[in-house]
Design a protein around this motif. Structure first.
Motif, short mmCIF file in Angstrom:
data_model
loop_
_atom_site.label_atom_id
_atom_site.label_comp_id
_atom_site.label_asym_id
_atom_site.label_seq_id
_atom_site.Cartn_x
_atom_site.Cartn_y
_atom_site.Cartn_z
N PRO A 180 -3.36 19.54 30.57
CA PRO A 180 -2.55 18.65 31.41
C PRO A 180 -3.25 17.34 31.80
O PRO A 180 -2.75 16.64 32.67
CB PRO A 180 -2.35 19.52 32.65
CG PRO A 180 -3.61 20.30 32.77
CD PRO A 180 -4.13 20.50 31.37
N ILE A 181 -4.39 16.99 31.16
CA ILE A 181 -5.16 15.84 31.64
C ILE A 181 -4.34 14.57 31.61
O ILE A 181 -4.27 13.80 32.58
CB ILE A 181 -6.45 15.68 30.81
CG1 ILE A 181 -7.35 16.91 31.03
CG2 ILE A 181 -7.19 14.41 31.20
CD1 ILE A 181 -8.60 16.89 30.18
N LEU A 182 -3.71 14.29 30.48
CA LEU A 182 -2.94 13.06 30.35
C LEU A 182 -1.78 13.02 31.33
O LEU A 182 -1.47 11.97 31.90
CB LEU A 182 -2.41 12.92 28.91
CG LEU A 182 -3.50 12.77 27.82
CD1 LEU A 182 -2.84 12.71 26.44
CD2 LEU A 182 -4.34 11.54 28.06
N TYR A 183 -1.14 14.14 31.54
CA TYR A 183 0.01 14.17 32.45
C TYR A 183 -0.43 14.05 33.90
O TYR A 183 0.29 13.45 34.72
CB TYR A 183 0.80 15.46 32.23
CG TYR A 183 1.30 15.58 30.81
CD1 TYR A 183 2.42 14.89 30.39
CD2 TYR A 183 0.62 16.38 29.89
CE1 TYR A 183 2.87 14.99 29.08
CE2 TYR A 183 1.06 16.48 28.60
CZ TYR A 183 2.17 15.79 28.18
OH TYR A 183 2.60 15.87 26.88
N GLU A 184 -1.59 14.55 34.22
CA GLU A 184 -2.11 14.38 35.59
C GLU A 184 -2.45 12.91 35.85
O GLU A 184 -2.18 12.38 36.95
CB GLU A 184 -3.35 15.26 35.77
CG GLU A 184 -3.02 16.75 35.85
CD GLU A 184 -4.28 17.60 35.95
OE1 GLU A 184 -5.38 17.04 35.75
OE2 GLU A 184 -4.16 18.80 36.22
N ALA A 185 -3.06 12.26 34.83
CA ALA A 185 -3.38 10.84 34.99
C ALA A 185 -2.12 10.00 35.14
O ALA A 185 -2.05 9.08 35.98
CB ALA A 185 -4.20 10.36 33.79
#
Length: 295
Positions: free
Chosen positions: A150-155
């Motif tokens: 989920p890194i990109l979606y958290e950013a």
């Protein structure tokens, strides 16, 4: 000498065992003798009595031939009776018929499906970070089954939240100036719309981040896992299937004749009929079913 002895001895043995055979033998010998005499009669009878002797021999030959035919018929009849099988006496039992209810069963080949069966697919692309289930495991509704990185979606969510906060601060500041008639109402409306747009983007980013956690839509059983941890997942890739087997649907086809007979008295059949499921090993499924739909 030996040959003559055997020829004489054998008919006597047969005469003892079979009277009809003996009689036939005597007739055959006699008729043969008469026929021979009839053929050689000129040599045995004096010329003066030839006509009388010829008539006597002809009459005797006819009688012998009739007798021989009669004996042969009796002989055939005798052996036909011997060859006829012996028929045993049969016992006839007289009883009273009983009136009983008879259960008529029909067997059909069927296909079994679960009440709900869905394909679990990835809603967002990314790396499959975590698998929290096992094959054949029972899960509850809203249980997390897969986690996609989920890194990109958290950013993205953090960025959208920052934009919303900035739009909110700008709107609050200009709202205070509007009370002092420093800014116009139109300007304030534009800032309000900007705030609503940034708020919507935040909700969208939260939803996309939520898609990275694949959850169970209902209580059910997990099938085979088609992806493994670390796999690069594209949007729409199949991860596994989920089945709700609490209620099973059994589909089967029936001949048109049986269908018409059933529909003619459907209300009565629905009350009395019992549907049972026989498994592949011949065992009966412990629960009975009912007709749900007919097409």
């Amino acid at each position: 000498m030996n040959i003559l002895f055997l020829a004489i001895r054998y008919p006597f043995v047969v005469a003892i065992r079979r009277p009809i055979t003996t009689l036939l033998f005597v007739v055959a010998v006699g008729s043969g003798g008469v026929l021979v005499l009839s053929k050689i009669r000129p040599e045995l009878v004096p010329p003066l009595n030839m006509r009388t002797v010829y008539e006597s021999l002809d009459s005797l030959g006819k009688n012998v031939r009739r007798l021989r035919g009669y004996v042969v018929d009796q002989y055939d009849t005798y052996f036909q009776k011997e060859e006829e099988p012996h028929q045993e006496a049969r016992e006839i039992v007289i009883t009273t018929p009983k009136v009983e209810d008879v259960i008529i069963t029909y067997s059909f080949v069927c296909q079994i499906h679960s009440q709900r069966h869905i394909e679990v697919r990835a809603l967002e692309p990314g790396y499959l970070l975590e698998i929290r289930i096992k094959e054949g495991q029972r899960v509850k509704q809203d249980d997390v089954m897969f986690k996609i990185q989920p890194i990109l979606y958290e950013a993205r969510l953090d960025a959208e939240k920052a934009e919303r906060d900035l739009a909110d601060m700008e709107y609050q500041y200009n709202e205070a100036l509007r009370k002092e008639n420093v800014v116009s109402q139109k300007m304030l409306n534009l800032l309000k719309a900007k705030l609503a747009r940034t708020t919507a983007k935040v909700k969208q980013a939260e939803a996309e981040l939520g898609f990275t956690s694949v959850k169970a839509s209902f209580d059910g059983i997990v099938d085979r896992l088609l992806q493994r941890e670390g796999s690069l997942i594209k949007e729409g890739d199949l991860l596994t299937t989920l089945s709700d087997n609490s209620v099973m649907w059994v589909y089967f086809n029936v001949p048109e004749k049986n269908y018409l007979e059933y529909m003619a008295n459907r209300e009565q059949h629905e009350k009395e009929d019992r549907v049972e499921l026989m498994l592949a090993n011949g065992d009966m499924f412990p629960q009975t079913g009912k007709i749900g739909a007919i097409e």
